[in-house]
Design a protein around this motif. Sequence first.
Motif, PDB file in Angstrom:
ATOM      1  N   SER A 113      -3.429   8.416  -1.209  1.00  0.00           N
ATOM      2  CA  SER A 113      -3.191   7.733  -2.482  1.00  0.00           C
ATOM      3  C   SER A 113      -4.256   8.035  -3.530  1.00  0.00           C
ATOM      4  O   SER A 113      -4.085   7.691  -4.701  1.00  0.00           O
ATOM      5  CB  SER A 113      -3.132   6.218  -2.266  1.00  0.00           C
ATOM      6  OG  SER A 113      -4.404   5.705  -1.884  1.00  0.00           O
TER       7      SER A 113
ATOM      8  N   ALA B  41       1.594  -3.035 -10.497  1.00  0.00           N
ATOM      9  CA  ALA B  41       2.532  -1.953 -10.192  1.00  0.00           C
ATOM     10  C   ALA B  41       2.955  -1.255 -11.480  1.00  0.00           C
ATOM     11  O   ALA B  41       3.059  -0.019 -11.529  1.00  0.00           O
ATOM     12  CB  ALA B  41       3.755  -2.506  -9.466  1.00  0.00           C
TER      13      ALA B  41
ATOM     14  N   ARG C  78       2.371   2.674 -12.528  1.00  0.00           N
ATOM     15  CA  ARG C  78       3.430   3.577 -12.991  1.00  0.00           C
ATOM     16  C   ARG C  78       3.070   4.191 -14.341  1.00  0.00           C
ATOM     17  O   ARG C  78       3.453   5.332 -14.637  1.00  0.00           O
ATOM     18  CB  ARG C  78       4.762   2.825 -13.098  1.00  0.00           C
ATOM     19  CG  ARG C  78       5.388   2.489 -11.755  1.00  0.00           C
ATOM     20  CD  ARG C  78       6.835   2.034 -11.915  1.00  0.00           C
ATOM     21  NE  ARG C  78       6.950   0.747 -12.581  1.00  0.00           N
ATOM     22  CZ  ARG C  78       6.935  -0.425 -11.956  1.00  0.00           C
ATOM     23  NH1 ARG C  78       6.773  -0.479 -10.652  1.00  0.00           N
ATOM     24  NH2 ARG C  78       7.072  -1.551 -12.632  1.00  0.00           N
TER      25      ARG C  78
ATOM     26  N   LYS D  94       1.812   9.053 -13.254  1.00  0.00           N
ATOM     27  CA  LYS D  94       3.203   9.358 -13.610  1.00  0.00           C
ATOM     28  C   LYS D  94       4.085   9.591 -12.395  1.00  0.00           C
ATOM     29  O   LYS D  94       5.262   9.219 -12.395  1.00  0.00           O
ATOM     30  CB  LYS D  94       3.246  10.582 -14.536  1.00  0.00           C
ATOM     31  CG  LYS D  94       2.527  10.384 -15.873  1.00  0.00           C
ATOM     32  CD  LYS D  94       3.064   9.191 -16.638  1.00  0.00           C
ATOM     33  CE  LYS D  94       2.373   9.020 -17.988  1.00  0.00           C
ATOM     34  NZ  LYS D  94       2.825   7.791 -18.685  1.00  0.00           N
TER      35      LYS D  94
ATOM     36  N   ALA E 116       4.074   8.120  -9.673  1.00  0.00           N
ATOM     37  CA  ALA E 116       4.383   6.860  -8.989  1.00  0.00           C
ATOM     38  C   ALA E 116       5.549   6.129  -9.638  1.00  0.00           C
ATOM     39  O   ALA E 116       6.002   5.109  -9.130  1.00  0.00           O
ATOM     40  CB  ALA E 116       3.154   5.964  -8.960  1.00  0.00           C
ATOM     41  N   ALA E 117       6.047   6.648 -10.765  1.00  0.00           N
ATOM     42  CA  ALA E 117       7.153   6.023 -11.493  1.00  0.00           C
ATOM     43  C   ALA E 117       8.453   6.783 -11.242  1.00  0.00           C
ATOM     44  O   ALA E 117       8.437   8.001 -11.028  1.00  0.00           O
ATOM     45  CB  ALA E 117       6.844   6.007 -12.992  1.00  0.00           C
TER      46      ALA E 117
ATOM     47  N   VAL F 281      11.751  -1.984  -7.346  1.00  0.00           N
ATOM     48  CA  VAL F 281      11.094  -0.781  -7.868  1.00  0.00           C
ATOM     49  C   VAL F 281       9.585  -0.844  -7.644  1.00  0.00           C
ATOM     50  O   VAL F 281       8.934   0.195  -7.446  1.00  0.00           O
ATOM     51  CB  VAL F 281      11.439  -0.576  -9.362  1.00  0.00           C
ATOM     52  CG1 VAL F 281      10.656  -1.507 -10.264  1.00  0.00           C
ATOM     53  CG2 VAL F 281      11.206   0.880  -9.782  1.00  0.00           C
ATOM     54  N   ASP F 282       9.004  -2.053  -7.622  1.00  0.00           N
ATOM     55  CA  ASP F 282       7.577  -2.186  -7.312  1.00  0.00           C
ATOM     56  C   ASP F 282       7.283  -1.719  -5.888  1.00  0.00           C
ATOM     57  O   ASP F 282       6.273  -1.060  -5.625  1.00  0.00           O
ATOM     58  CB  ASP F 282       7.123  -3.634  -7.477  1.00  0.00           C
ATOM     59  CG  ASP F 282       6.954  -4.044  -8.935  1.00  0.00           C
ATOM     60  OD1 ASP F 282       7.034  -3.156  -9.814  1.00  0.00           O
ATOM     61  OD2 ASP F 282       6.761  -5.244  -9.199  1.00  0.00           O
TER      62      ASP F 282
ATOM     63  N   THR G  84       7.151   1.923  -5.839  1.00  0.00           N
ATOM     64  CA  THR G  84       5.914   2.376  -6.486  1.00  0.00           C
ATOM     65  C   THR G  84       4.760   2.397  -5.500  1.00  0.00           C
ATOM     66  O   THR G  84       4.049   3.393  -5.361  1.00  0.00           O
ATOM     67  CB  THR G  84       5.559   1.461  -7.672  1.00  0.00           C
ATOM     68  OG1 THR G  84       6.604   1.506  -8.640  1.00  0.00           O
ATOM     69  CG2 THR G  84       4.253   1.906  -8.327  1.00  0.00           C
ATOM     70  N   TRP G  85       4.568   1.270  -4.790  1.00  0.00           N
ATOM     71  CA  TRP G  85       3.462   1.203  -3.824  1.00  0.00           C
ATOM     72  C   TRP G  85       3.682   2.156  -2.663  1.00  0.00           C
ATOM     73  O   TRP G  85       2.729   2.763  -2.161  1.00  0.00           O
ATOM     74  CB  TRP G  85       3.303  -0.235  -3.305  1.00  0.00           C
ATOM     75  CG  TRP G  85       2.957  -1.244  -4.345  1.00  0.00           C
ATOM     76  CD1 TRP G  85       3.595  -2.432  -4.589  1.00  0.00           C
ATOM     77  CD2 TRP G  85       1.875  -1.196  -5.295  1.00  0.00           C
ATOM     78  NE1 TRP G  85       2.999  -3.109  -5.625  1.00  0.00           N
ATOM     79  CE2 TRP G  85       1.934  -2.371  -6.083  1.00  0.00           C
ATOM     80  CE3 TRP G  85       0.876  -0.269  -5.562  1.00  0.00           C
ATOM     81  CZ2 TRP G  85       1.034  -2.647  -7.094  1.00  0.00           C
ATOM     82  CZ3 TRP G  85      -0.022  -0.537  -6.595  1.00  0.00           C
ATOM     83  CH2 TRP G  85       0.049  -1.702  -7.340  1.00  0.00           C
TER      84      TRP G  85
ATOM     85  N   LEU H 236       2.931   5.722  -3.847  1.00  0.00           N
ATOM     86  CA  LEU H 236       1.487   5.855  -4.056  1.00  0.00           C
ATOM     87  C   LEU H 236       0.756   5.950  -2.717  1.00  0.00           C
ATOM     88  O   LEU H 236      -0.136   6.787  -2.545  1.00  0.00           O
ATOM     89  CB  LEU H 236       0.976   4.658  -4.861  1.00  0.00           C
ATOM     90  CG  LEU H 236      -0.464   4.744  -5.387  1.00  0.00           C
ATOM     91  CD1 LEU H 236      -0.624   5.917  -6.337  1.00  0.00           C
ATOM     92  CD2 LEU H 236      -0.847   3.448  -6.097  1.00  0.00           C
TER      93      LEU H 236
END
Length: 215
Positions: free
Chosen positions: A23, A80, A84, A88, A90-91, A147-148, A151-152, A155
């Motif tokens: 990460s 989160a 994002r 970039k 991570a989005a 969506v969070d 994201t994690w 990442l």
Amino acid sequence: MAIKQVVAMNALQEIAAEVIKASVCAVDGGWLALVNTEAGKRLAVVVDKDTPLSNMLKETEVKDAQGTKVILAGLNANNAAVARRFVKWAAPSACGTRGTSVGFSDWLGCADAFVVDLFAKRQIKPVLVDYTPEDSIALQRNFLEAVDTATWGVLEAGYKEGYGANAAGLKSEEEIVKALLYGYSMIGFDCSDKINLSIEKLSDEEVEKRFYQFN
């Protein structure tokens, strides 16, 4: 002068039980990573001074490691969104017309960090979030939480090849606006409520008359 990666890693290793190395990534003014601490998993940012990223984080704890500032932040919705914005990859992003995309819906929110490895170095783009209002009600999990989680997960895995997020079955303007604000890269409309089913009972002549009334 920008912080060197080796300095950032030393600082992270000093304040965390484990640094999730996949990460670790450079951001404006410092470095960002996920770390495991005694209090659980946290987002960590190493900076030498305040930056737009560090100022946007919520639920933070600031530590000093060998003269370097380390900010530990909770894995909440605000952070989160910050991740994002500044990382970039991570989005979610649009799938486009090249290659193949494959849907993989992590409805329970516990697989995204592992499944992306299946797509690494292949000409296949995963759609990690494929969510509908019905899913949200059944799972008691809203569109933002879905969506969070992706994201994690992305990442944590350090997956930089892009992924999609689809909000399907949307019926209201409010649902559409929220999905766009949350960063969803695909939108699916459900227009069934707008269809005038009474037309099925019209005769051919009445249908033709209605047709020619259109501009």
